[in-house]
Every structure is written in structure tokens, then in C-alpha cells.
Design a protein around this motif. Sequence first.
Motif, PDB file in Angstrom:
ATOM      1  N   SER A  32       1.021  -1.043  -0.058  1.00  0.00           N
ATOM      2  CA  SER A  32       0.069   0.016  -0.014  1.00  0.00           C
ATOM      3  C   SER A  32       0.891   1.308  -0.043  1.00  0.00           C
ATOM      4  CB  SER A  32      -1.093  -0.016   1.292  1.00  0.00           C
ATOM      5  OG  SER A  32      -1.863  -1.018   1.266  1.00  0.00           O
ATOM      6  N   SER A  63      -5.449   1.004  -5.764  1.00  0.00           N
ATOM      7  CA  SER A  63      -6.152   1.648  -4.555  1.00  0.00           C
ATOM      8  C   SER A  63      -7.676   1.386  -4.620  1.00  0.00           C
ATOM      9  CB  SER A  63      -5.721   3.216  -4.439  1.00  0.00           C
ATOM     10  OG  SER A  63      -4.444   3.360  -4.413  1.00  0.00           O
ATOM     11  N   TYR A 108      -5.573   5.792   1.099  1.00  0.00           N
ATOM     12  CA  TYR A 108      -5.415   5.617  -0.307  1.00  0.00           C
ATOM     13  C   TYR A 108      -5.751   7.073  -1.310  1.00  0.00           C
ATOM     14  CZ  TYR A 108      -4.881   0.587  -0.402  1.00  0.00           C
ATOM     15  OH  TYR A 108      -4.475  -0.657   0.084  1.00  0.00           O
TER      16      TYR A 108
END
Length: 525
Positions: free
Chosen positions: A62, A81, A291
Amino acid sequence: MTSGNTVINLSVFAVFVLITLYVVYRAGSRNATASDYYAAGSSFTGPQNGVALSGDFLSAASFLGISGSIAVNGYDGFLYSIGWVVSWLLGLMIISERLRNTGRFTLGDVLAFRMKQRPVRAAAANVTLVISLFYMIAQMAGAGALMALLLDVHTKGGQAIVIAVVGVVMVLYVLLGGMKGTTWVQIIKAVLLVLCVTLLTVFLLGKFGFSLSSLLETASENSTLGPEVLQPGVRYGGSPTNSLDFLSLALALVLGTACLPHVLMRFYTVPNAREARRSVVWATWMIAVFYLCTLVIGFGSLALVGSKAISEAPGGENSAAPLLAFRVGGAVLLGIVCAVAFATILAVVAGLTLTASASFAHDVYANVIKRGKADPKEELKVARLTAVAVGVLAIGGGIAVNGQNVAFLVALAFALAASANLSTILYSLFWKRFNTNGTLWAIYGGLGSCILLIVFSPAMSGTRSSIFPDVDFAWFPLGNPGIVSIPLSFLCGYLGTVFSKEQADPEKQAEMEVRAMTGIGSGLR
């Protein structure tokens, strides 16, 4: 990078590790039973577990992989994302509450509830170990890339030593803390990570007068792709194969999250189904904020660092966020960002190690080998030994794939999770006729086909970004096999059930249905 910068970076990182090890030790000293070690005695609230869930989920993929992917591939990099945020809706609406009510410690508890215990538990444990190892190897690759930048280590041997040190620390987390200690590490890490990316986003936007348009314009000027970096199709456009590859990736990301063993295991750390639902809501908000920030960080890296400098840095794409931190805030901010990213890796890998060891000890040792009559102390001893073994395997795998894009590697783990677990979870919870034979066909059909297609895909060989770039034995054209292996798993489960002479147990099915909906009879608070 100067030696002074390296000292600052190392100091920030060392402080974090020492603090979290102390927290883990204090929390783990109260692990008296198997429930404490595996599920923290179901003592966490929904918000606490939600923050920990986001900590478990927001991995090196991430933070490092997606920021790097956006910096190199632009719009197409951000698709990771979107898939991962949307995926939590499946967990919220269908799986979290029923899973919490039906199981006790592991995924095997749910899948084997109304089936023959030994073969199904063994299959569930095998799947958990394979998925956890795939995911852990990706995190280890991220650790190698991060520490290459942090310590200015350019040699493969030096990065291998770094990966080994990460493995040792994460095993210590698990041995000392169990689920309770690991959860607190996840909470600390999630708060630090979201604060870090939020502040970095604010600083970055401030440099461009809080104008996102100005940032994007500068990013396109600094990219080798030019204005095309802001448009779809850089990575997944141009041919039907690329479009199919994107669809396959999207399926794996959206359907895989709710099937990851270390995410599923988190639902047992709360006292009831209501808190499990609250956990998912909190996790979704934390992850959505994170995100949105990675979008700014990815294009910000492109604007201030440039795609050429990112691709040439130690760690390649995975170095985008740390390089941006150095450009924005110098050595101190780089040290903080690297420490947070490193905390991300340590926390996620600790959660994965705990899940793998719990699955082997609880499903295989206690219920398959000892037929449900294992001594709890012996079971915990086996869990700790398994954690050490899994750590050694993860170190070896991380060294082998060092340099790969972390987000891409994790997407393969999601495809494995969706292929092996999604059909079996949904069939077990909602199809009355589903039986042991169907369960085994679905698990091994999905897992086997996914692994086979990964081995013979461009992810493994035939391209510059492959794990083995100098050889070519790929015949499957897609980088992610989810579009084939996920439907195949459902088909295998259906065929295995309808062609089997085994009859489902109606009493067990009725009990599971009531328990899944109400929690009555779960044996947990």
C-alpha cells in the motif's frame, strides 16, 4: 545519502522497534490461554480492532508499492487503490458477521463446521500457509527495498542481511506478544502511518499552493510518458490482453481482501458480531483516507523526484515515497517515513506469521494429528515453533524476489486468497447441499489452478519485470490469473458436490445457519 542521514534514519527506526517490542512484551505477558494467544481473548472493541484491521491491511504494498506504481504508471497505478477500498464492502455486507459467529480461531473452524474435520482442516491450513507465505515474501521484498535506501545498501548481499534482520524482529513480535501484542503493534503502526501520509500530503500540496492541478501538471512534465501519465491505458491499455489483465487484477483485488486469512482472523478478536461490523466500518474509513493520500504522494513523487530518478534509485519503484520525503523534509522526514514504512512491514508480517502458525497448530496439530485432544500448552508450543519455521521461509523468499514491485506481488496473494477461499466460504455459509467433497475440490481446484497459472505467467518469466527475466517459460498471457482461477474454484466446488454421493448433514447445516445469523452457541462472549 550521507552517513549523517543514515544515522538519523537508523535512530528513528531503532526507537520505534524498541518501543513496540516493549509494548508487545507487556501485552504478551498476559497470554494465559490459547484464546489469548490466537484471538487476544476477544477483548478488543470494534474501533480498536478496526484500526488494527487497517494496520494489518495497509502493507508495504500500500505505502511503497502503490505510491511507486502511481509515480511510474500514473492513472493505471491508482487502480490498485480503488480495488482495495471497494473490496471491504464484501467483507462488511456478507462475511464479517457470519464468520465471527461461526468460527473460533481460524478459517478452518468455519470451513470444517459441518464437514469431515480432518481433510477440510488440513486443506484450510495448507491454503493459509501458502497465501501467508506469498504475502510475507512481498513484504520482505519491500523491506529490502526500503532498507537499501535507508542504509544506502546497494549490494544484493547487504540487502539480504537486512531482510534476515526484519524476519528475526517479526518472529520476536509473534513469540513475545501473540495476538494481543501484535494487535497493539498494528494499532500504533496504523495511526502513525495515516498521520504520516496525511501530513506528507498536506506538505506536498502546500508546495504547489494547494493546487492539485498544478501538482499534476508538474508531474506530467517530469514523467517520461508526458501527459499520457494522467490518462488510463499506460499499463493496462493498448491490447485486448492488457484489458483482460486489468479485469483479472480488479477481480483479485475486490474479491481477495475478504478472503485473506490474516484479515479473517481479526474478526475473532472482538466479543460479538456487532463489534465485528464496527471493525470493518472503521477499517474502511481509515483505508479510504490513506489511499486518497497515496494518489497525491504518487504524483508528488513524479513532480518533485521524477520517474527517471525513481527507477534508478535502490529499490526502484518502491523508493518513490521515501525519496519524496527526503525532497520535502530532508533527512529527518525521510527517517520518519522509512521508520513508519518499516513498522508497516514488521506489523503486517507479524500478523501473517501469527495467522500461519495458528492455522498449523490449531487445525493440523490439534485437530488433525491429535484429533481434537491436544494439550493447550503443547498446542501453543507448536504454534511458536511454526512461527519460527514460517519466518525462515519468508526470509528465503524475500531474498529471492528482492527488487520486484511489492503491490504487484501482493496482488498475486489476493488472487490466491480469492481462488481458494471465496467459493468455500460462500458455499459453506449459504448452500445447504455443500459437502466435504465439494469443499476439497473448491479449495484445491482454486489454489492449484492459481499457482499453476502464476508459474507459467509473465509474472514469473519472459519480461523485464518478471521474477526470472532471463528465461521465458510463460504460456499464460495474463500477469494475474484471478479471472480464470476464481470462477474455476466455484465450478470445482459445485461439481465436487453434485457428483459426490456424500449427503450434507441437515442438523449441522441448520445449526451453522442459526449460529451464523445470531451467534447463539458460538462459545464466545
